[in-house]
Structures are given as structure tokens and as C-alpha cells.
Design an enzyme around this catalytic site. Structure first.
Site, PDB file in Angstrom:
ATOM      1  N   SER A 430       7.456  27.940  26.639  1.00 22.55           N
ATOM      2  CA  SER A 430       8.707  28.312  25.981  1.00 22.55           C
ATOM      3  C   SER A 430       8.600  28.203  24.469  1.00 22.55           C
ATOM      4  CB  SER A 430       9.854  27.451  26.500  1.00 22.55           C
ATOM      5  OG  SER A 430       9.514  26.100  26.426  1.00 22.55           O
ATOM      6  N   HIS A 451       8.026  34.546  29.202  1.00 24.58           N
ATOM      7  CA  HIS A 451       8.934  33.405  29.133  1.00 24.58           C
ATOM      8  C   HIS A 451      10.176  33.689  29.963  1.00 24.58           C
ATOM      9  CE1 HIS A 451      11.695  30.664  26.545  1.00 24.58           C
ATOM     10  NE2 HIS A 451      11.310  30.078  27.642  1.00 24.58           N
ATOM     11  N   GLU A 463      11.305  37.204  28.144  1.00 24.05           N
ATOM     12  CA  GLU A 463      10.648  37.497  26.866  1.00 24.05           C
ATOM     13  C   GLU A 463       9.172  37.728  27.174  1.00 24.05           C
ATOM     14  OE1 GLU A 463      12.019  35.119  22.993  1.00 24.05           O
ATOM     15  OE2 GLU A 463      11.791  33.764  24.665  1.00 24.05           O
ATOM     16  N   ASN A 501      14.086  30.469  21.819  1.00 20.06           N
ATOM     17  CA  ASN A 501      14.054  29.058  21.427  1.00 20.06           C
ATOM     18  C   ASN A 501      14.055  28.874  19.919  1.00 20.06           C
ATOM     19  OD1 ASN A 501      14.369  27.813  23.842  1.00 20.06           O
ATOM     20  ND2 ASN A 501      12.199  27.961  24.374  1.00 20.06           N
TER      21      ASN A 501
END
Ligand code: 3HC
Length: 709
Positions: A430, A451, A463, A501
Site C-alpha cells: 500500500s 493495490h 490502483e 495513501n
């Protein structure tokens, strides 16, 4: 313009065959509506015609609804009102034709498409995965306004109709049959024949027998007190779910209730006026944009040039059978029908992973989303072991082990010796840059990031992270497989935290800081749910896992320095065994899997003292603007290719309020100069991390926008 309908009469049955030229789906445009009316007039006045069949000749689409482009371009309420009235007139004409009509449904039957079918006398659906039936209007910020709020409850009962209308989730043909929306479910190959027979029967005076909903539903609908109960509990649920930010479900509820009380005509009048208001509202505009962005992403491979053919992934290897790996495996089996081989370091770990994945399949079976046959066919596709058996056949391998660079590197190095030359290798990290994981590999060109977000079955985003060396063939294979798993895929550039993130880290850090300054957990969370997030940041931390958040924040701090300094406390919480929901201890207390109140001990561990005197006015701007600023910075660095991908990533990955359109769209609404001013004030008061980034300042100066005008 070429005609959308072909009409012919055979043995007293008029066949209205719809195939909108040069369009991927059948939709009700102005021109289609006018043509439809002419066709219906002819059918009604032709003495040789005793009944009609409405059928689509376009694969995969019966009618996908009103033309969303058309109502997206409406400029005034009056215009919206006139448009919806003409749609209602068409549907009323169909319902009062004087000759029975059969809707033979194959493919998407949505919105105005279902409203058209509901105005027919009889409905037959082809049993095929492409046949999806529903009223998804609220997802576009409007309500079913061509009689859907009237005819569906009359057909299947208010409770079942509200379930469909308020959530806007389409159902399968099979479920539609069970609900009583369609009268018959048939194999696609015999749809025409069964439709013709039904039309002939109806023409001879046969009346289909229907039972509206369950017995309980009928009793509720026929009794004013019961009805009031249904509506008041539905209203409560909607408000709880939407926090009052989405007016469309409440409007739909109102239209259904009004129509049941005052009759069809009055219900239609209200549908029309509510539609006129909603269709031109900023909420609907943003939701429509999200629809078109999601649709565009279905065909965007994330490459600047023509994409190569993706490799079909029939066989997936997953290294790391923890919760994430197991869930990825379960979804890969259920949605993509791929065979999945898990590998973990010992048999108990593999066993646990298989158990989690099988439980997810069993759950879908229990909910009726998998048939018994599908469940039986799919379950054996899951297997696992401690060795590399089966990996030689894999088309794609996803590594899903703990966030440890050394471990990941070792796994990728081992994998190179086990898989074939074309196999794509993905990490589900991540935060850790993919290029670092791929360092030293023989073939870094086939390495990328995939991800996923937890829970994998529910979260709509994936992602795909590409490095400078990732080959286009690897990218398209990962994107195509993500789509088969039902995900909206954005392709992002490799950098710590990627897109989601990168935005989340400063936001969660700021929440931690507020906590330490004495703002209560409930205040922080409530402030953000009021803004429109589905959950607040502290709840999110407990859901994500405090250990996972700690690891991520360490990586992000190392990469971006001071502005991503995590507040102390997370480490101490994890040392106390508080990992969030998964360990049943975190910021909150849990009992029997259910979240309870805030655990006061957590305050002590992080060294915070909730103080009602601490000013709260800045809680929301601090949390929102730190994220907005980071979004512009990351966009400027090219982490996402454009604002569209960035907004979709934030809405689907973080739960950024969809009605605000996403962080970049929202910035535009606030005004960039205003955003810069707010950030400058926050920076003076709370520190440098709020200093507006260069791109934002320069865009505010030049008046440039994130989206093309
Ligand atoms: N209006 C305009 N365009 C539509 C459309 C619609 N109702 N439905 C689909 N399209 C377009 C898409 O934008 C896309 O266009 P493009 O190829 O030019 O980009 C094309 O049709 C194909 O769509 P998808 O790529 O999404 O194809 P899929 O096969 O993956 O999905 C679908 C097909 C299930 C029909 C999906 O497109 C969908 O869910 N469409 C929206 C359905 C909807 O919301 N209908 C309600 C409309 S509002 C209404 O009816 C109001 C009434 O109550 C008054």
C-alpha cells in the site's frame, strides 16, 4: 437519422425491435422518444395488431435508461420538467395503449428502461448475466421519474420497491423474477418464442396471475398504519446512510409515498417536479460526472499509446494467504473465474487463508449471489500449499505479505525462478515504491503494483502502479484482470503511498494531532461524517488496522519528511496489542465483533486528554485542506495522470464525498484563491505542513482549472 425501431406484424403480433444505431447501448433520447410514440400510434390504430412485443436487438442492452447526456446538459428546472413530462407521456401512452404489450428483456433494463417495461402488460427476462434490472437513478442524484416510483411499488409492494429504488442497485434477472418484477425467466435462446406465445395468450384475453410481494408486504401496503411504518423506517435508514447529503433517495421516498396515498397521477406530478429540481442540482451534476468518469475508465488502459493485447489471466498465484491475500483470491475466483493458488510459509497459514476465502464464497452463496451450481463449480478453484507448485502455470502472481521491503524483495527474487517468462508479477503493497521491490530483478519490466482495498469484495477501486520500467503488456494485463474482478482501475505512477495513501496519510496524521490536542474521538469522527465521509478518520484507523497504519506512516514520513510526521501514539497503541477491529481492541471497544464506545484507555496510551474547551471550528478545515493540498501536490508530480483519475481514486478509495465530486473538483467549487487563503491561515496557526503547494498557488494566480473547460 436512421431509425431506432424496426416494426413488423406477424400473426397479429407487432414486433417492436429496438437497436439504436451507432450507440453501444439502447437509451431513450429525444429522437427515440418521438419515434417510439409514432410506432405506438401505428400499433394502436392497426386493426390487424392484437398485441405487441417490445424487444431489443442490441446485444447486452434492452434499454439502459434515459439518455444521461441529455439530462446532464439541462440548464433550468423548466427545461428538466418539460423533458421528464415527455418521458412520462410516452410511458403513459404505452400503459394505456388498449392492446397488451410484452417486454422481452435481454440485457441491461435500467432506469427509464425498466419504467418502460413496467408500463407493459407482461415481462419476460432472458436468464443471462448481462440482464440486469433496476432503477439506479438515485446514484445519479435523481429519482425514477417516468413512473418508476409509482409502478414498481404497485407491482411488488412498497417495501421491496423501496429497497430497490433507495439503494439504486440493479438485480439479476433471476432475482427480478423472485421479486415479481418479471413474470417469466427463460433461456435467452427461447426469448422470442416465449414472448410471442405470451402476446398471443394476452391477446386472447388471458390475464396473468400475480401475487404482490410476500403476504406480509401486501398487508402492510393495504393498511395505512403499516404503510406509515414502512416509510418512516425507510426514511430513518436513508438519513443514517446518507447523512442528509444526498437528496435523491428522500425525494424518491416522497414520490412513492405520495403516489400510494393520492393515486398514480398525483405521484407522477410529484415525480416530475422533484426530478426538475434534482436534475439541475450540483449534487446530481457531480454524480453524473462520476458516472461518466467511471465509464471512461472502463476503456482507459493508462497508456499514452495504443495498448497491446492483455494476457488472459486464467491462473492466479497469491503469495501470502493472510486476510488480504485470501480476500483477493476469493474475489478473483468469484468474479473472474480464475483458478487461485495460495502460497504461505506454513500449512496453518495456508489453511487459514483457504478458510477465509471459502467463507467468502459461502457467504455469497447464502446471500443468493452465487447459485448452488456456481458455488460448487468455483470452490475447487481455490488451492494452496507451502511450495511453489502451480506457480509455473500462473499468468499473474500477486504478492500480499506484510509491508516489509526485505521480505518482498526475497519473494520476487524467488518468484523469478518459478514462473514462466510472460507471467506478470504484482505487489499489493500500500505504500512501498514498486521500483524498490523490483530492484535487482532480472525482469523488472513485468513488475507492477496492484493495490486493492479492504474489504476487497466491497471496495470498488484498484490502483495499478507502474514504474518507469513496467512494460505496457504487464500494465494492460493487470488492468484487464482488475476489471474482470469488478474494479474501477486507475493507473498511477510509482511513488511512496501512490495516490490513495498519499492523500490519506496527512489526513490521518492530522486526526491524530487533533486527538493529542484534546479533541474527542467522537468530535473528530462526527465532523468528517458530517462533511460527507462514510466514516470518520479514527474509525477508519481502527478498520484499516493500527499496525498497518503505523507501518504506512513510517514509510510516508521517511519519504516525504516533516509534513508527514506521524503523531506519536500509534506505536504505543500497537505495543499494547491494540490493532483495531481485527484484534477487537483499538480506539474503540468491541464486543462479539460489534463496535462499542470509545475506549478511554486509548486516550491514556496516546497521552491525550479530551477537553471540551478546545476550539472545534478548525477541525474540519484542518482535515480537509491538508488532504486537498496533498492532492494538488501529487497531481503536479504526475502520480495520477489527470484530475479525473485523482477524483475517482479519492471517492472510491477513501470515501471522499461523491456529491462533492472528489477533492480536485471540490477545490474548483471552493475557488482556488479561497483555498490558498485558507491554507495560508492554517499554516500561520498550525504550522508549515499547511503551506499551500506551488502548483495550487500558481493555478490560483493564473485561473487555470484541473479539468478542461
Ligand atoms: N445514457 C447515456 N449513455 C449511456 C447510458 C445512458 N443511460 N448507459 C450507458 N451509456 C453509455 C456509456 O456512457 C458508454 O458510453 P461510451 O462508450 O461512449 O463511453 C456506453 O454506453 C457503454 O457503457 P458501459 O461502458 O458502461 O458498458 P457496460 O456494458 O459496462 O455497462 C450499463 C452497461 C450496465 C448499461 C451501464 O452503462 C450503466 O449502468 N448505465 C447507466 C444506467 C442508468 O443509470 N440508467 C438510468 C438513467 S436515468 C433515467 O433513466 C431517468 C428516468 O427515470 C427518467
Amino acid at each position: 437519422m436512421t431509425a431506432a425501431f424496426t416494426a413488423r406484424v406477424e400473426r397479429g403480433i407487432a414486433w417492436l425491435e429496438l437497436d439504436l444505431p451507432a450507440e453501444p447501448v439502447n437509451k431513450i433520447t429525444r429522437a427515440v422518444r418521438q419515434e417510439f410514440e409514432r410506432v405506438l400510434d401505428k400499433l394502436a390504430s392497426d386493426p390487424d395488431v392484437r398485441a405487441g412485443v417490445l424487444i431489443s436487438r442490441k446485444t447486452g442492452s434492452f434499454i439502459a435508461g434515459a439518455d444521461i447526456d441529455e439530462f446532464g446538459a439541462l440548464e433550468s428546472r423548466e427545461e428538466a420538467h418539460a423533458l421528464v413530462r415527455s418521458g412520462q407521456a410516452l410511458v403513459t401512452r404505452l400503459a394505456t395503449l388498449g392492446k397488451p404489450m410484452v417486454a422481452a428483456i435481454s440485457g441491461a433494463c435500467l432506469g427509464g428502461g425498466l419504467e418502460t417495461a413496467l408500463a407493459c402488460t407482461y415481462r419476460i427476462a432472458a436468464d443471462h448475466p448481462k440482464t440486469v434490472i433496476g432503477l439506479p437513478e438515485v446514484q445519479l442524484g435523481i429519482l425514477p421519474a417516468a413512473g418508476g416510483c409509482q409502478r414498481l411499488p404497485r407491482l411488488i409492494g412498497a417495501r421491496a420497491a423501496l429497497d430497490m429504488i433507495l439503494a439504486g442497485k440493479p438485480v439479476s434477472a433471476r432475482r427480478a423474477r423472485r421479486l415479481g418484477i418479471v413474470d417469466e425467466l427463460v433461456h435467452p435462446a427461447i426469448l422470442d418464442r416465449v414472448a410471442e406465445e405470451a402476446a398471443a395468450r394476452l391477446a386472447s384475453g388471458w390475464e396473468p396471475k400475480r401475487r404482490r410481494g410476500g403476504l406480509g408486504d401486501v398487508a402492510l401496503d393495504d393498511n395505512p398504519l403499516g404503510r406509515r411504518l414502512v416509510f418512516s423506517s425507510a426514511r430513518k435508514q436513508v438519513l443514517k446512510k446518507t447523512g442528509g447529503h444526498y437528496p435523491a433517495p428522500l425525494a424518491a421516498l416522497q414520490a412513492v409515498e405520495h403516489g400510494m396515498k393520492h393515486g398514480l397521477e398525483a405521484g407522477l406530478d410529484l415525480e416530475a417536479s422533484l426530478f426538475a429540481e434534482l436534475a439541475v442540482s450540483p449534487v446530481s451534476r457531480n454524480l453524473v460526472r462520476i458516472f461518466f468518469a467511471t465509464t471512461a475508465l472502463k476503456k482507459d488502459w493508462g497508456l499514452p499509446h495504443e495498448p497491446p493485447e492483455p494476457r488472459t489471466v486464467d491462473s492466479l498465484g497469491i503469495v501470502g494467504a493472510g486476510f488480504m491475500g485470501a480476500s483477493i483470491g476469493a474475489v478473483a475466483v468469484m468474479k473472474a473465474g480464475a483458478s487461485v493458488r495460495f502460497k504461505d510459509r506454513d500449512l496453518p497459514s495456508v489453511g487459514r487463508g483457504l478458510l477465509v476465502a471459502r467463507r467468502e464464497l459461502a457467504e455469497q452463496r447464502e446471500r443468493g449471489r452465487l447459485t448452488r451450481f456456481e458455488h460448487r463449480r468455483l470452490s475447487p478453484l481455490l488451492s494452496g500449499g507451502v511450495g511453489w507448485d502451480g506457480f509455473g502455470r500462473a499468468d499473474l502472481v500477486i504478492e500480499a505479505v506484510f509491508e516489509d521491503l526485505g521480505l518482498k524483495r526475497q519473494i520476487f527474487a524467488d518468484l523469478e525462478g518459478q514462473v514462466d517468462d510472460e507471467c506478470v508479477l504484482a505487489s499489493n503493497t500500500s505504500t512501498i515504491p514498486i521500483a524498490r521491490i523490483a530492484e535487482g530483478l532480472r525482469r523488472p519490466d513485468r513488475v507492477l503494483g496492484m493495490h486493492f482495498f479492504s474489504p476487497v469484495g466491497k471496495m470498488p477501486l484498484l490502483e495499478v502502479i507502474v514504474t518507469e520500467r513496467t512494460a505496457p503488456a504487464a500494465t494492460v494485463t493487470a488492468v484487464a484482470f482488475g476489471r474482470r474482478m469488478g474494479k474501477t482501475v486507475i493507473v498511477v505512477r510509482d511513488s511512496p503511498g501512490f495516490w490513495v495513501n498519499r492523500l490519506l496519510a496527512p489526513y490521518l496524521n492530522e486526526a491524530g494531532r487533533l486527538l493529542q490536542e484534546g479533541v474527542a474521538v467522537e468530535t473528530i469522527d462526527r465532523t468528517m461524517t458530517k462533511y460527507g465521509f462514510p466514516v470518520g478518520p479514527i474509525t477508519l484507523l481502527d478498520e484499516v488496522g493500527l499496525d498497518v497504519a503505523l507501518k504506512a506512516s513510517t514509510v510516508m514520513h521517511a519519504a516525504y519528511g516533516d509534513r508527514m510526521t506521524p503523531p506519536g501514539g500509534l506505536q504505543r497503541l500497537t505495543e499494547d496489542g491494540r490493532l483495531g477491529r481485527k484484534s477487537q481492541r483499538g480506539f474503540f471497544r468491541y464486543e462479539g465483533g460489534k463496535r462499542r464506545e470509545v475506549d478511554m484507555a486509548a486516550y491514556e496510551i496516546v497521552g491525550a486528554h479530551p477537553d471540551p474547551q478546545v476550539p472545534r471550528d478548525d477541525v474540519q478545515p484542518r482535515l480537509v485542506y491538508i488532504m486537498l493540498n496533498e492532492a494538488v501536490r501529487a497531481l503536479d508530480e504526475g502520480v495520477v495522470r489527470n484530475a479525473r483519475d485523482g477524483d475517482i481514486g479519492a471517492v472510491f478509495g477513501i470515501g471522499f464525498p461523491a456529491f462533492r465530486g472528489g477533492p480536485l473538483r471540490y477545490l474548483k467549487e471552493v475557488g482556488l484563491a479561497q483555498a490558498v487563503a485558507t491554507l495560508e491561515t492554517l499554516a500561520q496557526q498550525y504550522g508549515e505542513r499547511f503551506v499551500p503547494c506551488e502548483r495550487l498557488v500558481s493555478m490560483a494566480r493564473t485561473g487555470e482549472g484541473f479539468y478542461p473547460q
